[in-house]
Scaffold this active site. Structure first.
Site, PDB file in Angstrom:
ATOM      1  N   PRO A   1       0.835  -1.203   0.000  1.00 47.74           N
ATOM      2  CA  PRO A   1       0.000   0.000   0.000  1.00 47.74           C
ATOM      3  C   PRO A   1       0.873   1.258   0.000  1.00 47.74           C
ATOM      4  O   PRO A   1       1.825   1.359   0.760  1.00 47.74           O
ATOM      5  CB  PRO A   1      -0.791  -0.116   1.307  1.00 47.74           C
ATOM      6  N   GLU A   2       0.556   2.180  -0.891  1.00 50.82           N
ATOM      7  CA  GLU A   2       1.268   3.447  -0.958  1.00 50.82           C
ATOM      8  C   GLU A   2       0.403   4.525  -0.311  1.00 50.82           C
ATOM      9  O   GLU A   2      -0.660   4.232   0.237  1.00 50.82           O
ATOM     10  CB  GLU A   2       1.631   3.765  -2.405  1.00 50.82           C
TER      11      GLU A   2
END
Length: 280
Positions: free
Chosen positions: A2-3
């Protein structure tokens, strides 16, 4: 992994779902996830209220009454969901927060890479990863002067440079590829040879693309989902990532994929060309 847009989407969902809730009890099922012994972590959070949820880069900062903060890093596969009491516990559920309203906030992580550090509020920036984190990719925090300064000091290739969280917070593999394509910068371009015009274009695209991705609730490539268990939708708007062999949306040249800094990297060999001289 996840960014920033995915973590921000999780933050917003959890804010709606659990802020204001009281924690009746906590059960840590995988002790290595935290910085404290299981019993200490559980005891410290008992009868506390989830007051607010903030974010810094890819880290969630879960503010707890009594002056405590849980620094939560989702890493590769971490995710939160909220279930009614009594729903069977999955094999990848590692922490359960039992809420007094009959719900359970569960942390799930199939890879067990995620971490939760419980610290006194105000001490969160002492946690590894946050100590050296760079500015947020916003118009206010990510200034053009800052970018010109840090770019002039490095001879690294720009893709791994952008992945370095001490330079700019929140960018990961997907969005680095996207902003470089939008900016017409080759991922192997030496940072110190990127022109002032290119830096300004890159800055604009970093800020704009991150905001668009947040509006699209993030990108689902493998197993990311938000706090409601819903997949993101921004993957439907990617220009270059995951499009190896497909025509560039700008010029029609097939997209190339290489490995750079141990990460799959996508670019257009016609639109994104390495240049050797800085002409400004």
């Amino acid at each position: 992994m996840p960014e920033l847009p995915e973590v921000e989407t999780v933050r917003r969902g959890l804010t709606e779902l659990v802020v204001g809730s009281k924690i009746k009890a906590v059960d840590v099922l995988y002790e290595k996830i935290g910085n404290l012994p299981k019993a200490d972590f559980e005891q410290a959070l008992r009868n506390k209220i989830i007051e607010r949820i903030d974010r810094r880069g890819k880290y969630l900062l879960i503010r707890i009454s009594g002056g405590l903060t849980i620094v939560s890093h989702l890493r590769m596969e971490g995710k939160y969901d909220v279930e009614p009491d009594g729903v069977p516990i999955g094999k990848h559920t590692h922490v359960i927060f039992y809420l007094t309203d009959g719900r359970e906030l569960r942390y799930n992580d199939s890879r067990k890479f995620g971490r939760m550090n419980l610290v006194d509020t105000g001490q969160e920036m002492t946690v590894a990863g946050l100590k050296t984190i760079g500015p947020e990719p916003t118009d206010h925090d990510l200034t053009i002067d800052y970018m010109k300064t840090i770019f002039a000091k490095s001879k690294k290739m720009v893709k791994p440079f952008l992945l370095d969280q001490s330079k700019i917070a929140g960018l990961g593999n997907i969005y680095a590829d996207e902003v470089l394509w939008l900016s017409k910068i080759h991922p192997e371009q030496p940072v110190n040879l990127i022109t002032a015009d290119e830096i300004e274009r890159l800055r604009h695209n970093i800020i704009t693309e991150i905001q668009k991705a947040i509006a699209g609730h993030g990108t689902t490539v493998h197993s990311y989902s938000n706090a409601y268990g819903e997949a993101g939708e921004f993957q439907n708007h990617l220009n270059v990532y995951g499009r190896k062999g497909e025509p560039c949306l700008r010029c029609g040249t097939p997209i190339v994929k290489i490995k750079l800094a141990q990460r799959g990297t996508h670019f257009c060999p016609h639109c994104q060309v390495v240049h050797g001289e800085k002409n400004d």
